[in-house]
Design an enzyme around this catalytic site. Structure first.
Site, PDB file in Angstrom:
ATOM      1  CG  PHE A   1      -0.418   0.579   2.464  1.00 20.10           C
ATOM      2  CD1 PHE A   1       0.304  -0.183   3.353  1.00 20.10           C
ATOM      3  CD2 PHE A   1      -0.616   1.923   2.756  1.00 20.10           C
ATOM      4  CE1 PHE A   1       0.816   0.369   4.516  1.00 20.10           C
ATOM      5  CE2 PHE A   1      -0.115   2.488   3.920  1.00 20.10           C
ATOM      6  CZ  PHE A   1       0.609   1.702   4.807  1.00 20.10           C
ATOM      7  CE  LYS A   2       5.061   1.265   4.846  1.00 18.58           C
ATOM      8  NZ  LYS A   2       4.454  -0.023   5.272  1.00 18.58           N
ATOM      9  CG  ASP A   3       3.379   0.488  -4.778  1.00 16.36           C
ATOM     10  OD1 ASP A   3       4.607   0.646  -4.705  1.00 16.36           O
ATOM     11  OD2 ASP A   3       2.844  -0.597  -5.112  1.00 16.36           O
TER      12      ASP A   3
END
Ligand SMILES: *Cc1c(COP(=O)(O)O)cnc(C)c1O
Length: 429
Positions: free
Chosen positions: A106-108
């Site tokens: 999700f850090k993308d």
């Protein structure tokens, strides 16, 4: 929009300065000077807007006129180039899958948004920024991919030797160009300590060091989008919505709470943690006691002193009773996590990785307090990222997604270091 340091409200900077500095000079976290509210019509119509349109409405007030609308829209389009589906797991229980991006973490979103903001601010400058980041796994890959090829930015990623998975190591070490990987002879805390030391080292000022973890507002704020995307998909059920975030540094849930302050109708938040339970304990006894982190199977949440928690307290004026009305926090052991993964898989065929399973557990517990609610947990990584846990626990073999396949045959390039002096030497060379 201006931002102040949580250590000193008189110390104010612009969005650009806050993004470039990461942390304020007095080591405080930056916080927006005012919190805007969105008009009711926006929420009434939200299902008619695209994700990009929603994201623009949400983030624009925080950027102000520092990035023109057309450029900001372009940054958002490049940030959100994948889906965020809400998948039914059980009746009234949904998984918001945040892992369909380039590195399947999700850090993308935060990494892509921040890198493009920096690229915009550097468009006419000769100076370079150096993004220095320590990773226990997922952050490094997302930052490496998000910053690849961005003008005027050098990225240096420190990771602990032998402590990240083969896939994660390949995501950090195979890209080349402006991305450099340092394999540290030590554990994650050693990497983190070296990064902190470098930020405090005046003799490195000329390198314009900045951080790319959720301390940086350009990584933290775009995480608000997820909560709007969840609401957009679940609004039709017309029930109170409970959101559970698997939490480590509490950046993601802190963005969710900010989204609620903007007017998003979220009924209640659950911060679900592994045995690193500093925040659940705080809610029980009112004492915030930072601890050394304990290793678990949900290792992206192995944090004993969550850096974003002060931002959450700021949003509730440090009033614990007010805070508890919106927020609960529960902690789970690795055995409970494995048991939940098995149960979810047996009952519904859904494959959750350990972080998502922790989120599921906290959600189910809170939903007992509110029987007519619907709930969503955030699934923060693709199961393939934690295949060494998922495959044996569920007795399955996971197919390799194309995003991961593309790094498997590339050569790892990294420099091995052991001491801070070696890091400094690397940065200066
Ligand atoms: C970073 C991370 C988390 C924790 O997010 P925070 O914003 O630090 O609370 C949870 N799950 C995964 C897979 C992560 O990479």
């Amino acid at each position: 929009m201006n931002y102040f340091s949580l250590n000193n409200k008189q110390l104010k900077v612009t969005f650009e300065e806050a993004v470039i500095q990461g942390l304020a000079p007095d080591k405080g976290l930056y916080f927006p000077e005012t919190i805007p509210t969105l008009p009711q019509s926006f929420f009434d119509e939200i299902e008619n807007f695209s994700n990009e349109e929603i994201a623009f409405e949400v983030i624009q007030p925080f950027v102000g006129d520092e990035i023109p609308a057309l450029e900001l829209k372009q940054i958002i389009a490049e940030t959100l180039c994948f889906d965020f589906p809400c998948v039914t797991v059980e009746e009234n229980v949904f998984s918001l899958e945040l892992y369909h991006g380039p590195t399947m973490a999700f850090k993308d979103v935060g990494a892509r948004f921040m890198s493009r903001c920096l690229g915009y601010f550097n468009r006419e400058k000769d100076q370079k920024n150096t993004v220095l980041v320590a990773t226990s796994g997922d952050t490094g890959g997302a930052v490496a991919s998000g910053f690849l090829g961005v003008k005027g930015v050098e990225v240096v990623i420190l990771y602990p030797s032998g402590k990240v998975s083969d896939i994660q190591e390949r995501q950090l070490t195979t890209l080349g160009q402006n991305i450099k990987a340092l394999e540290v002879d030590g554990v994650f805390d050693d990497c983190q300590d070296m990064v902190k030391k470098a930020f405090l080292d005046d003799s490195l000022n000329h390198k314009n060091l900045t951080s790319a973890n959720s301390i940086n507002i350009a990584r933290w704020l775009p995480q608000m989008f997820y909560f709007f995307f969840a609401y957009k998909q679940l609004k039709k059920f017309k029930k109170p919505l409970i959101v559970s975030c698997p939490s480590g540094n509490f950046g993601n849930i802190c963005a969710g709470i900010l989204a609620k302050k903007l007017g998003l109708p979220i009924y209640h938040f659950v911060a679900s943690t592994n045995v690193n339970d500093t925040v659940p304990q705080f809610l029980v006894n009112g004492i915030y006691e930072a601890k050394a982190s304990v290793p678990t199977i949900s290792n992206a949440m192995d944090v004993g002193n969550p850096s974003n928690f002060v931002r959450i307290q700021e949003m509730y004026n440090h009033n614990l009773e007010e805070f508890k009305k919106d927020f609960t926090s529960y902690s789970y052991t690795d055995d409970e996590t494995r048991f939940a993964m098995k149960n979810i898989y047996t009952n519904s065929g859904y494959i959750a990785e350990p972080h998502g399973a922790v989120g599921y557990l906290g959600l189910k517990k809170e939903m007992q307090n509110q029987p007519d609610s619907i709930g969503v947990f955030l699934e923060t990584a693709h199961p393939i990222k934690f295949l060494d846990v998922v495959e044996p626990v569920l007795n399955v073999t996971l197919p390799i997604p194309t995003q991961i396949e593309s790094v498997l045959d590339k050569e790892k390039v990294r420099t091995q270091i052991k001491t801070y002096e070696e890091l400094k030497h690397f940065l200066e060379s």
